[in-house]
Design a protein around this motif. Structure first.
Motif, short mmCIF file in Angstrom:
data_model
loop_
_atom_site.label_atom_id
_atom_site.label_comp_id
_atom_site.label_asym_id
_atom_site.label_seq_id
_atom_site.Cartn_x
_atom_site.Cartn_y
_atom_site.Cartn_z
N TYR A 1 0.85 -1.20 -0.07
CA TYR A 1 0.05 -0.11 -0.19
C TYR A 1 0.88 1.36 0.15
CZ TYR A 1 1.02 -0.59 4.98
OH TYR A 1 1.39 -1.18 6.01
N THR A 2 0.30 2.31 -0.77
CA THR A 2 1.26 3.57 -0.62
C THR A 2 0.13 4.56 -0.16
OG1 THR A 2 0.12 3.66 -3.04
CG2 THR A 2 2.27 3.22 -3.01
N GLU A 3 1.03 5.26 0.44
CA GLU A 3 0.21 6.61 1.35
C GLU A 3 0.14 7.83 0.65
OE1 GLU A 3 1.09 6.95 5.50
OE2 GLU A 3 1.53 4.64 5.67
N GLU A 4 -0.70 7.91 -0.40
CA GLU A 4 -0.48 8.86 -1.48
C GLU A 4 -1.72 9.91 -0.87
OE1 GLU A 4 -0.63 8.01 -5.51
OE2 GLU A 4 0.09 6.02 -5.32
N SER A 5 -1.39 11.00 -1.06
CA SER A 5 -2.47 12.09 -0.49
C SER A 5 -3.21 12.50 -1.92
CB SER A 5 -1.86 13.40 0.06
OG SER A 5 -1.31 14.13 -0.92
N PHE A 6 -4.53 12.58 -1.62
CA PHE A 6 -5.43 13.18 -2.69
C PHE A 6 -6.03 14.20 -2.48
CE2 PHE A 6 -5.38 8.53 -2.71
CZ PHE A 6 -5.37 8.03 -3.91
N ASN A 7 -5.34 15.02 -1.54
CA ASN A 7 -5.90 16.39 -1.09
C ASN A 7 -6.13 17.41 -2.54
OD1 ASN A 7 -5.99 15.73 1.48
ND2 ASN A 7 -3.85 16.42 1.89
N ALA A 8 -5.36 17.03 -3.35
CA ALA A 8 -5.33 17.95 -4.59
C ALA A 8 -6.75 17.72 -5.45
CB ALA A 8 -4.20 17.47 -5.60
N ILE A 9 -7.32 16.54 -5.14
CA ILE A 9 -8.57 16.38 -5.93
C ILE A 9 -9.75 16.82 -4.91
CG2 ILE A 9 -10.17 14.65 -6.55
CD1 ILE A 9 -7.49 12.89 -7.18
N THR B 1 -3.54 -6.25 5.17
CA THR B 1 -4.57 -6.54 3.91
C THR B 1 -5.60 -5.21 3.60
OG1 THR B 1 -4.32 -8.67 4.41
CG2 THR B 1 -5.94 -8.20 2.73
N SER B 2 -6.14 -4.94 4.95
CA SER B 2 -7.04 -3.84 5.02
C SER B 2 -6.48 -2.55 4.21
CB SER B 2 -7.51 -3.53 6.60
OG SER B 2 -8.50 -2.53 6.47
N LYS B 3 -5.19 -2.34 4.76
CA LYS B 3 -4.67 -1.13 4.23
C LYS B 3 -4.42 -1.08 2.67
CE LYS B 3 -2.22 0.24 8.62
NZ LYS B 3 -0.85 -0.03 9.18
N SER B 4 -3.79 -2.07 2.48
CA SER B 4 -3.47 -2.32 0.94
C SER B 4 -4.97 -2.19 0.07
CB SER B 4 -2.92 -3.67 0.54
OG SER B 4 -3.89 -4.82 0.76
N GLN B 5 -5.89 -2.65 0.57
CA GLN B 5 -7.25 -2.76 -0.13
C GLN B 5 -7.69 -1.25 -0.28
OE1 GLN B 5 -9.58 -5.68 -0.84
NE2 GLN B 5 -7.71 -6.71 -0.89
N LEU B 6 -7.55 -0.44 0.73
CA LEU B 6 -8.12 0.86 0.90
C LEU B 6 -6.98 1.67 -0.12
CD1 LEU B 6 -9.66 3.01 2.43
CD2 LEU B 6 -7.64 3.47 3.64
N SER B 7 -5.88 1.50 -0.14
CA SER B 7 -5.03 2.11 -1.11
C SER B 7 -5.24 1.75 -2.49
CB SER B 7 -3.53 1.60 -0.84
OG SER B 7 -3.10 0.60 -1.20
N HIS B 8 -5.68 0.66 -2.78
CA HIS B 8 -6.05 0.06 -4.02
C HIS B 8 -7.27 0.91 -4.49
CE1 HIS B 8 -3.05 -2.86 -5.03
NE2 HIS B 8 -3.50 -3.74 -3.96
N ALA B 9 -8.46 0.89 -3.49
CA ALA B 9 -9.43 1.54 -3.73
C ALA B 9 -9.36 2.97 -4.04
CB ALA B 9 -10.27 1.28 -2.40
N ARG B 10 -8.37 3.63 -3.46
CA ARG B 10 -8.29 4.95 -3.34
C ARG B 10 -7.38 5.24 -4.89
NH1 ARG B 10 -5.67 6.79 2.51
NH2 ARG B 10 -7.68 7.47 3.22
N LYS B 11 -6.73 4.46 -5.23
CA LYS B 11 -6.23 4.62 -6.71
C LYS B 11 -7.09 4.41 -7.68
CE LYS B 11 -1.36 3.06 -6.55
NZ LYS B 11 -0.34 1.91 -6.84
N ILE B 12 -7.86 3.59 -7.50
CA ILE B 12 -9.20 3.44 -8.81
C ILE B 12 -9.95 4.50 -8.64
CG2 ILE B 12 -11.26 1.95 -9.23
CD1 ILE B 12 -9.50 -0.31 -8.07
N LEU B 13 -10.40 5.07 -7.32
CA LEU B 13 -11.26 5.97 -7.39
C LEU B 13 -10.65 7.56 -7.90
CD1 LEU B 13 -12.77 5.46 -3.54
CD2 LEU B 13 -14.02 5.55 -5.78
N GLN B 14 -9.29 7.77 -7.57
CA GLN B 14 -8.52 8.94 -8.14
C GLN B 14 -8.39 8.76 -9.53
OE1 GLN B 14 -4.25 8.51 -7.90
NE2 GLN B 14 -4.10 10.92 -7.61
N THR B 15 -8.41 7.70 -9.92
CA THR B 15 -8.29 7.55 -11.75
C THR B 15 -9.71 7.85 -12.16
OG1 THR B 15 -8.36 5.28 -11.56
CG2 THR B 15 -6.35 6.25 -11.85
N GLN B 16 -10.66 7.38 -11.42
CA GLN B 16 -11.86 7.51 -11.86
C GLN B 16 -12.38 8.91 -12.02
OE1 GLN B 16 -14.39 5.45 -13.32
NE2 GLN B 16 -12.49 3.97 -13.51
#
Lengths: 186, 228
Positions: free
Chosen positions: A104-112, A159-174
């Motif tokens: 999991y990566t701790e990216e910030s989506f604050n820009a969005i 696993t929970s953390k990785s699932q969240l980071s994946h979800a965030r990535k997908i959401l970000q792109t979407q």
């Protein structure tokens, strides 16, 4: 004063509902069902299935109403039952499998800065795979912590953390795609 | 991993959202609730039935156990009856012994008066002899002759009584001894013998059956080998 009055009213209604007073049960149902159906809809795409799950969750609410200690908020208690029911439904029906990659990566989506309608948000969440969706809903919307989510879903905290980071990535792109589309149309 | 801005927005919007459930939803929930209420009452009934059946089993069990005790008691009572019979058998004997004793006593009592009479007769005779001291020797002789037969008669009577008593005593002793031995045989030896005979018969049956089966198997095996 109004809040106190409401609280007293609530406790009285709960007492009546515990004694299987159908009118009191209906009052509780009609008060909370719209919000709870919304909660169930977060997890379950099909509105009819979401309603089914909500009804079974309300059954649990009424059968275990005598266990409700008047400490926390009644709505929060009902909401927890709803969320647990949705999780168990998804796990039984679809046999959700969590990829235990623990990356999991701790990216910030604050820009969005989203300016989406609820329907758009729901569509974005619906597009997520069930595992990601569950963790995202539990973490971002319900406000559970990763260790709590891990316990609820029977997975590792990583696993929970990785699932969240994946979800965030997908959401970000979407979200970026949607924004581009919005800008394009505008 | 703080919630991002868009997540906050998501949360606010989703939490404020309400979706009205269909009208049928409450009817379904109502039906489900009434079903569970019925089930609960049925469950209560079930528990009542379970409790009732348990109590019934207990009653039946206690009844049977009591019956068993009664059945156990019955042979005991039989044994008691036997004892009573034995006692009744023995008691008459003892009574007879007592009666014999009384007879003996009476005979003794009778013999004592006889002896007294005899002494008295002797004294009277002596007195007579003293009184008629100067009388003729013939009289003395006659008196002596008379007294001698009397004494003889008395001694004879005494001897007969003693003999009778002795004989009866001996008979009683023999009878009592015989009865005692009989009782012992009845209690232990006879029962053991009967049990032993029963067991032996059962054993014999089993042995004979086993032998027969063994023989048939043996024959079958032998025939099979020959056929092959």
């Amino acid at each position: 004063m109004k809040i106190i009055h409401l609280h007293q009213e609530e406790t009285e209604i709960i007492k009546l509902a515990v004694e299987n007073n159908r009118q009191a049960q209906q009052q509780i149902y009609s008060r909370f069902s719209p919000k709870m159906l919304s909660v169930c809809r977060q997890y379950i795409k099909d509105i009819q299935l979401a309603e089914d799950v909500m009804i079974t969750a309300f059954m649990k609410v009424f059968t275990s109403l005598n266990k409700f200690e008047h400490k926390g908020s009644f709505e929060g208690w009902i909401r927890r039952i709803m969320v647990n029911e949705c999780i168990s439904y998804l796990r039984v029906q679809k046999k959700v499998k969590f990829a235990e990659d623990e990356i999991y990566t701790e990216e910030s989506f604050n820009a969005i800065d989203s300016q989406f309608t609820v329907e758009q948000i729901q569509l974005l969440i619906d597009a997520l795979p069930d595992g990601y969706k569950m963790v995202f809903n539990l973490y971002a919307i319900e406000g559970y912590k990763h260790n709590e989510i891990a316990k609820m879903l029977g997975i590792n905290e990583g696993t929970s953390k990785s699932q969240l980071s994946h979800a965030r990535k997908i959401l970000q792109t979407q979200i970026t795609i949607l924004k581009k589309q919005d800008n394009g149309t505008e | 991993m703080e919630p991002n801005n868009f997540e906050k927005d998501f949360r606010e919007k989703l939490n404020n959202r309400t979706i009205e459930p269909s009208d049928k939803a409450w009817d379904r929930l109502d039906a489900m609730l009434s079903i569970t209420e019925n089930k609960k009452s049925k469950k209560k009934n079930k528990w009542f039935y379970i409790a009732a059946s348990f109590v019934g089993f207990l009653l039946v069990g206690t009844f049977f156990f009591n019956q068993k005790e009664q059945t156990i008691k019955v042979p005991q009572s039989v044994v008691v009856e036997d004892n009573i019979k034995k006692d009744s058998v023995v008691k008459p004997v003892s009574n007879s012994v007592d009666s014999i004793k009384t007879v003996i006593a009476s005979s003794e009592q009778t013999s004592v008066p006889n002896s007294n009479n005899k002494q008295k007769s002797n004294t009277t005779l002596k007195n007579e002899s003293n009184q008629v001291a100067e009388s003729s020797i013939i009289i003395k002789n006659n008196q002596e002759k008379q007294s001698i037969p009397i004494q003889n008669q008395i001694s004879k009577n005494e001897n007969v009584d003693q003999l009778l008593v002795n004989a009866e005593k001996a008979v009683v002793a023999e009878n009592s001894a015989k009865q005692k031995s009989k009782v012992k045989i009845n209690a232990d030896d006879l029962l053991n013998q009967v049990d032993g005979e029963l067991e032996l018969s059962f054993r014999e049956k089993v042995i004979s059956k086993v032998n027969k089966n063994y023989q048939t198997v043996k024959v079958a095996l032998a025939n099979r080998n020959q056929q092959e």
